[in-house]
Enzyme design. Sequence first.
Site, mmCIF file in Angstrom:
data_model
loop_
_atom_site.group_PDB
_atom_site.id
_atom_site.type_symbol
_atom_site.label_atom_id
_atom_site.label_comp_id
_atom_site.label_asym_id
_atom_site.label_seq_id
_atom_site.Cartn_x
_atom_site.Cartn_y
_atom_site.Cartn_z
ATOM 1 N N LYS A 46 0.689 -1.153 -0.012
ATOM 2 C CA LYS A 46 0.006 0.091 -0.018
ATOM 3 C C LYS A 46 0.907 1.218 -0.025
ATOM 4 O O LYS A 46 0.293 2.451 -0.060
ATOM 5 C CB LYS A 46 -0.863 -0.032 1.372
ATOM 6 C CG LYS A 46 -2.163 -0.787 1.209
ATOM 7 C CD LYS A 46 -3.085 -0.503 2.168
ATOM 8 C CE LYS A 46 -2.938 -0.985 3.787
ATOM 9 N NZ LYS A 46 -3.863 -0.683 4.605
ATOM 10 N N LYS A 48 2.553 2.226 2.412
ATOM 11 C CA LYS A 48 2.640 2.863 3.734
ATOM 12 C C LYS A 48 3.585 2.396 4.835
ATOM 13 O O LYS A 48 3.894 1.093 4.836
ATOM 14 C CB LYS A 48 1.178 2.418 4.467
ATOM 15 C CG LYS A 48 0.260 3.300 4.461
ATOM 16 C CD LYS A 48 -0.921 3.322 5.186
ATOM 17 C CE LYS A 48 -2.032 4.469 5.262
ATOM 18 N NZ LYS A 48 -2.986 4.376 6.163
HETATM 19 N N1 C2G Z 1 -10.572 6.752 10.326
HETATM 20 C C1 C2G Z 1 -11.406 7.626 10.861
HETATM 21 N N2 C2G Z 1 -11.454 8.836 11.465
HETATM 22 C C2 C2G Z 1 -9.923 9.393 11.259
HETATM 23 C C3 C2G Z 1 -8.844 8.544 10.926
HETATM 24 C C4 C2G Z 1 -8.973 7.224 10.494
HETATM 25 O O1 C2G Z 1 -12.730 7.166 10.813
HETATM 26 N N3 C2G Z 1 -9.559 10.567 11.909
HETATM 27 C C5 C2G Z 1 -10.774 5.548 9.876
HETATM 28 C C6 C2G Z 1 -10.402 5.351 8.384
HETATM 29 O O2 C2G Z 1 -11.475 5.948 7.558
HETATM 30 C C7 C2G Z 1 -10.467 3.940 8.070
HETATM 31 C C8 C2G Z 1 -9.894 3.362 9.564
HETATM 32 O O3 C2G Z 1 -9.989 4.645 10.497
HETATM 33 O O4 C2G Z 1 -11.758 3.386 8.021
HETATM 34 C C9 C2G Z 1 -8.541 2.924 9.550
HETATM 35 O O5 C2G Z 1 -7.678 3.589 8.922
HETATM 36 P P1 C2G Z 1 -6.301 3.495 8.453
HETATM 37 O O6 C2G Z 1 -5.511 2.647 9.617
HETATM 38 O O7 C2G Z 1 -5.552 4.707 8.019
HETATM 39 O O8 C2G Z 1 -6.596 2.503 7.305
HETATM 40 P P2 C2G Z 1 -5.952 2.275 5.856
HETATM 41 O O9 C2G Z 1 -4.448 2.408 6.082
HETATM 42 O O10 C2G Z 1 -6.816 3.273 5.108
HETATM 43 O O11 C2G Z 1 -6.412 0.848 5.380
HETATM 44 O O12 C2G Z 1 -8.135 -2.284 2.650
HETATM 45 C C10 C2G Z 1 -8.626 -1.081 3.121
HETATM 46 C C11 C2G Z 1 -7.157 -0.591 4.095
HETATM 47 O O13 C2G Z 1 -6.671 -1.688 4.768
HETATM 48 C C12 C2G Z 1 -7.555 0.513 4.857
#
Ligand code: C2G
Length: 154
Positions: A46, A48
């Site tokens: 990803k 990341k």
């Molecule tokens: N999130 C949220 N509010 C924030 C930050 C994050 O609601 N201020 C939510 C994101 O929208 C997501 C979840 O927390 O649904 C996890 O966020 P991340 O850890 O950034 O996930 P990501 O890396 O985007 O992984 O297959 C899908 C991916 O694995 C998603």
Amino acid sequence: MKEKIVLTYGTFDLFHIGHLKLLERLSKLGTKLIVAVSTDEFNEVKGKKTIIPYKQRKEIVRAIKYVDMVIPESDWSQKISDIKKFNVAIFAMGHDWEGKFNELNEYCNVIYLPRTQDISTTQLKSSLKNISDINIDDINKAFEILKRIKEDFE
Ligand code: C2G
């Protein structure tokens, strides 16, 4: 009460209030919440770089009272088989993924929830970097200046 399984995916690095609020809201959509936490290898896919390793992120998410089960997320294409395997009723993500997983509507109800404002792992990382960028010499210089000012006032 008929079981209603909710499934979500995420990295959950530097676990913060935005993550917690999302898991709390997801837990209220059904009877059981399954969270797929991205492995370190998948995060590389990803693009990341995480600060907290997968083993610890998994343990943190599992310890959240709203979460019933944690599974590893190791590739983009596992969602359909996860939905079938766990008989998922609701697939849900934060709205930064709005529309990205609509094809899953064929298998279950797809929901995007508003994100929590003003907090993100990216933001936390840059704050940490700013702090670490401050070098000790600057702090010492600033301290010396303050000491002299204080002496002037005495
Ligand atoms: N999130 C949220 N509010 C924030 C930050 C994050 O609601 N201020 C939510 C994101 O929208 C997501 C979840 O927390 O649904 C996890 O966020 P991340 O850890 O950034 O996930 P990501 O890396 O985007 O992984 O297959 C899908 C991916 O694995 C998603």
